[in-house]
Design a protein around this motif. Sequence first.
Motif, mmCIF file in Angstrom:
data_model
loop_
_atom_site.group_PDB
_atom_site.id
_atom_site.type_symbol
_atom_site.label_atom_id
_atom_site.label_comp_id
_atom_site.label_asym_id
_atom_site.label_seq_id
_atom_site.Cartn_x
_atom_site.Cartn_y
_atom_site.Cartn_z
ATOM 1 N N ASP A 170 0.876 -1.258 0.066
ATOM 2 C CA ASP A 170 0.116 0.040 0.379
ATOM 3 C C ASP A 170 0.850 1.395 -0.048
ATOM 4 N N GLU A 171 2.179 1.186 0.190
ATOM 5 C CA GLU A 171 2.892 2.320 0.002
ATOM 6 C C GLU A 171 3.689 2.352 -1.501
ATOM 7 N N VAL A 172 3.594 1.262 -2.309
ATOM 8 C CA VAL A 172 4.184 1.484 -3.420
ATOM 9 C C VAL A 172 3.494 2.338 -4.579
ATOM 10 N N GLN A 218 4.564 -21.850 9.770
ATOM 11 C CA GLN A 218 3.433 -22.660 10.329
ATOM 12 C C GLN A 218 2.971 -21.999 11.703
ATOM 13 N N GLY A 219 1.744 -21.602 12.016
ATOM 14 C CA GLY A 219 1.480 -21.036 13.419
ATOM 15 C C GLY A 219 1.222 -19.538 13.284
ATOM 16 N N ARG A 220 1.677 -19.099 12.057
ATOM 17 C CA ARG A 220 1.768 -17.424 12.083
ATOM 18 C C ARG A 220 0.297 -17.033 11.421
ATOM 19 N N ARG A 221 -0.519 -16.246 11.855
ATOM 20 C CA ARG A 221 -1.527 -15.769 11.423
ATOM 21 C C ARG A 221 -1.714 -14.919 9.938
ATOM 22 N N LEU A 222 -2.426 -15.370 9.029
ATOM 23 C CA LEU A 222 -2.534 -14.856 7.596
ATOM 24 C C LEU A 222 -2.839 -13.491 7.715
ATOM 25 N N THR A 223 -3.763 -12.792 8.784
ATOM 26 C CA THR A 223 -3.993 -11.609 8.957
ATOM 27 C C THR A 223 -3.029 -10.865 9.077
ATOM 28 N N GLU A 224 -1.965 -11.105 10.175
ATOM 29 C CA GLU A 224 -0.834 -10.454 10.528
ATOM 30 C C GLU A 224 0.044 -10.251 9.597
ATOM 31 N N ILE A 225 0.193 -11.374 8.579
ATOM 32 C CA ILE A 225 1.201 -11.423 7.384
ATOM 33 C C ILE A 225 0.545 -10.193 6.408
ATOM 34 N N ALA A 226 -0.608 -10.380 6.252
ATOM 35 C CA ALA A 226 -1.310 -9.588 5.203
ATOM 36 C C ALA A 226 -1.073 -7.866 5.515
ATOM 37 N N HIS A 227 -1.302 -7.505 6.728
ATOM 38 C CA HIS A 227 -1.143 -6.149 7.199
ATOM 39 C C HIS A 227 0.481 -5.837 7.219
ATOM 40 N N GLN A 228 1.359 -6.851 7.623
ATOM 41 C CA GLN A 228 2.664 -6.365 7.458
ATOM 42 C C GLN A 228 3.026 -6.283 5.843
ATOM 43 N N VAL A 229 2.490 -6.801 4.986
ATOM 44 C CA VAL A 229 2.960 -6.872 3.543
ATOM 45 C C VAL A 229 2.134 -5.663 2.928
ATOM 46 N N GLY A 230 1.042 -5.388 3.494
ATOM 47 C CA GLY A 230 0.480 -3.842 2.827
ATOM 48 C C GLY A 230 -1.144 -4.075 2.524
ATOM 49 N N HIS A 232 -5.080 -4.146 2.788
ATOM 50 C CA HIS A 232 -6.007 -3.767 3.783
ATOM 51 C C HIS A 232 -6.680 -4.716 4.952
ATOM 52 N N ASP A 233 -6.999 -6.051 4.307
ATOM 53 C CA ASP A 233 -7.495 -7.002 5.263
ATOM 54 C C ASP A 233 -7.271 -8.276 4.565
ATOM 55 N N LEU A 234 -7.980 -9.335 4.998
ATOM 56 C CA LEU A 234 -7.622 -10.886 4.660
ATOM 57 C C LEU A 234 -8.354 -10.870 3.201
ATOM 58 N N ALA A 235 -9.573 -10.231 3.272
ATOM 59 C CA ALA A 235 -10.120 -10.236 1.916
ATOM 60 C C ALA A 235 -9.461 -9.790 0.698
ATOM 61 N N HIS A 236 -8.799 -8.718 1.036
ATOM 62 C CA HIS A 236 -7.878 -8.331 -0.121
ATOM 63 C C HIS A 236 -6.825 -9.173 -0.439
ATOM 64 N N LEU A 237 -6.255 -9.767 0.587
ATOM 65 C CA LEU A 237 -5.057 -10.789 0.259
ATOM 66 C C LEU A 237 -5.623 -12.071 -0.349
#
Length: 264
Positions: A170-172, A218-230, A232-237
């Motif tokens: 989201d910063e590109v 394994q064990g890391r939440r996709l929501t957390e990764i989605a926000h880290q990568v930029g 907006h939410d899991l649906a966007h990912l």
Amino acid sequence: MYRTAILKSMTTALRFTVYYGMRRFLLLAPTFILEPPSPYRRLSPTLLLACKEPFHLVVGDGLTMTARAALIAPKVPRHRVVAVDSDLAIFDLPIHATTMSTPVQSLDFESFTALLPALADAFPGKLSCEGVDQLFEAAVQAISGRCPSPETIDPRIEQALQLIDELPFDEVTLTGLARRLGLSPSRLRHLFKEDTGHTVSHYARWAAVWRVALLWQQGRRLTEIAHQVGFHDLAHLDHAFIEVFGLNPSTLINPENVTLVRCP
């Protein structure tokens, strides 16, 4: 018989192995059925090889093909892949790996027989990352008839690619990248499209999906990764993931169905 085989295979949980790194992947599955609700497009050329039974494709404007080896051009809509008992290998090739004048091309499977020993090790996840590199090089050589040559790319665009790979999605922006590179936005737009064949925004979305795969543990939440990568939410990912792979992220990184092997 064909329809019966499809219905039978779709009732069985599919398992596959994926070797992945930035900007490419190799997926291997004894049986692979992909019928997304809407067509998806990859930015890279895609090579499909069936070590056993032929696969069936529907791409582009409804073009249907049955083959043991085929190459799909970038950006071509993929409607369906049906490979029952095929031992299918799908190479998502680097963007500059090859050029094509048609949406899909049937290839002579005999040109790829030298790859079979390495593929036999790859299916159970036993191929080394060095072996994966060699397999990609051999695949490109079999397609083009020559050894892969180093990519020639404008140093400024190479820097742009590195920035996109590092920045949150989201910063590109075209303006922000141009300012960092000392170029006008219009000049960057032209050079980027000329060297990659894609717009900055399309490439950035594609790269962000790859970063999600690379960051997953394994064990890391996709929501957390989605926000880290930029995202907006899991649906966007989810939507972006399906655009790139034809699969949602939970399917691709589910350890019950998939063996993931990360290679640099």
